[in-house]
Design a protein around this motif. Structure first.
Motif: not given
Length: 404
Positions: A40-53, A55-63, A356-362
């Protein structure tokens, strides 16, 4: 007889007692609990990652898209035969008074020709336009100075100009070199000093091909009448269509139909399409991640019931009710899933922030994903443990103890 009846009545367990029994089963089988919660940890972590990364890329794109001017409108008179419409001299202030408008700027065509030298044919404009511009023009149209500086309050009274990127290229200037004599251009019968060159602006190509003169200098030196020909407006992005609808009437109330306003740039449509496409993808990936975690918890609880038949039989023989057995195993499944979900959320956040920090994204951690992760883990644990807990509660003391 009544005393005997009271003695044989089952003891009622509080919610805290049920939770302690659930955690007892986890603490006595720590390795198995860790391995079970890992799913379940990997499942929830996957959900956070596949939404967070994304979303961070999207925030940089939208900026980047916003920097191009997705919240900018351009208003100018509708082309017509005869004398062109003249916007009011106070058009900038009239536009700025519209509620959602955050800033406004104006330019006016001086109808003059710019030349590199006074020896060049006066009729050879090179396709360039001489504009009078307000001092806040760069902040409104998101223009950046590539070299030198923009017009200042003091400098706008003197014969100084700023060149668009295309205009600078056609006039043969690449940059302003500090410490060296500033280049000059010839406008009308006056030499103007070039103080700055703008960086390319894909969404304002008319400015790229322009030579911008201070508003006061254009009036005193070039005979400019002070009427703007284009009004640029920056507004709140969610109100851009509303501003576009009222801007003509605000600029020319006696005949709004004679003023045209540009539609929001295609970058705005791309921005909104990006938001909707990412949302659908996140939902599908999150569902798969939770399903995988739920299957792992259900499998663990089924095995736990089979291995703990002796414990179930002993508790039933000592007076535990079916409801108490059911509550114990259900609480264990929910606690196991909850602990795994909490660990998965922490793991997912750390990975997302690091990437996100590695890619320079917010870094962006969607609050919805975190809340759904917690709630989803508990719901999945409850669903996964429901059937095993019911099976455990159905065992009679003799059936359970017979396997010991």
């Amino acid at each position: 007889m009544s005393d005997l009846t009271r003695v044989t009545e089952p003891v009622r367990l509080s919610l805290g007692d049920v939770l302690r029994l659930g955690f007892l089963g986890i603490s006595t089988r720590k390795l198995r609990a860790v391995l079970s919660a890992l799913g379940i940890s990997l499942g929830i972590a996957t959900m956070i990652i596949v939404t967070g990364i994304p979303a961070s890329s999207q925030a940089a794109l939208l900026d980047r898209l916003t920097a191009l001017g997705t919240n900018i409108l351009r208003a100018d008179p509708v082309p017509q035969q005869g004398d062109p419409l003249k916007l009011p001299e106070d058009a900038q202030g009239m536009a700025a008074r519209i509620g959602p408008v955050t800033a406004a700027a104006v330019v006016g065509n001086t109808h003059m020709t710019v030349r590199r030298s006074d020896l060049v044919d006066p009729l050879d404009s090179g396709g360039l336009t001489v504009l009078a511009g307000s001092l806040d023009l760069p902040s409104v149209i998101n223009a950046h100075v590539y070299s030198g500086s923009f017009l200042t309050t003091a400098g706008s009274h003197f014969p100084t100009v700023v060149l668009g990127s295309v205009a600078a290229s056609r006039l043969g200037f690449s940059r302003i070199v500090p410490g060296q004599p500033a280049p000059e251009v010839y406008i009308g019968d006056t030499w103007f000093t070039v103080v700055g060159i703008l960086a390319p602006m894909p969404l304002a190509q008319d400015i790229e091909r322009s030579v911008i003169v201070g508003w006061d200098a254009a009036k005193t030196t070039l005979g400019f009448d002070g009427h703007p020909t284009v009004v640029y407006v920056k507004a709140q992005e969610d109100s851009i269509e509303s501003v576009r609808a009222v801007l003509p009437a605000a600029l020319y109330p006696q005949s709004p139909g004679l003023v045209q306003v540009s539609l929001p740039s295609e970058a705005l449509a791309a921005k909104r399409a990006t938001e909707s496409s990412f949302s659908g993808l996140f939902l599908g990936l999150a569902g798969v991640a939770l399903l995988v975690g739920g299957v792992g918890i259900a499998n663990t609880m089924f095995i736990s019931v089979l291995e703990r038949r002796g414990e179930i039989g002993l508790r039933r023989a000592l007076g535990a009710t079916r409801g108490q057995i059911r509550g114990q195993f259900l609480a264990e499944a929910v606690a196991l899933s909850g602990l795994g979900g909490a660990a998965g959320i922490v793991l997912g956040i750390l990975i997302t922030v690091g990437y996100a920090a590695f890619q320079g994204w917010p870094p962006v951690i969607p609050t919805t994903a975190v809340v759904l992760g917690i709630v989803g883990a508990l719901v999945v644990g409850m669903v996964a443990g429901l059937n095993p807990s019911i099976r455990a509660a159905r065992l009679t003391p003799t059936e359970a103890l017979a396997s010991v």
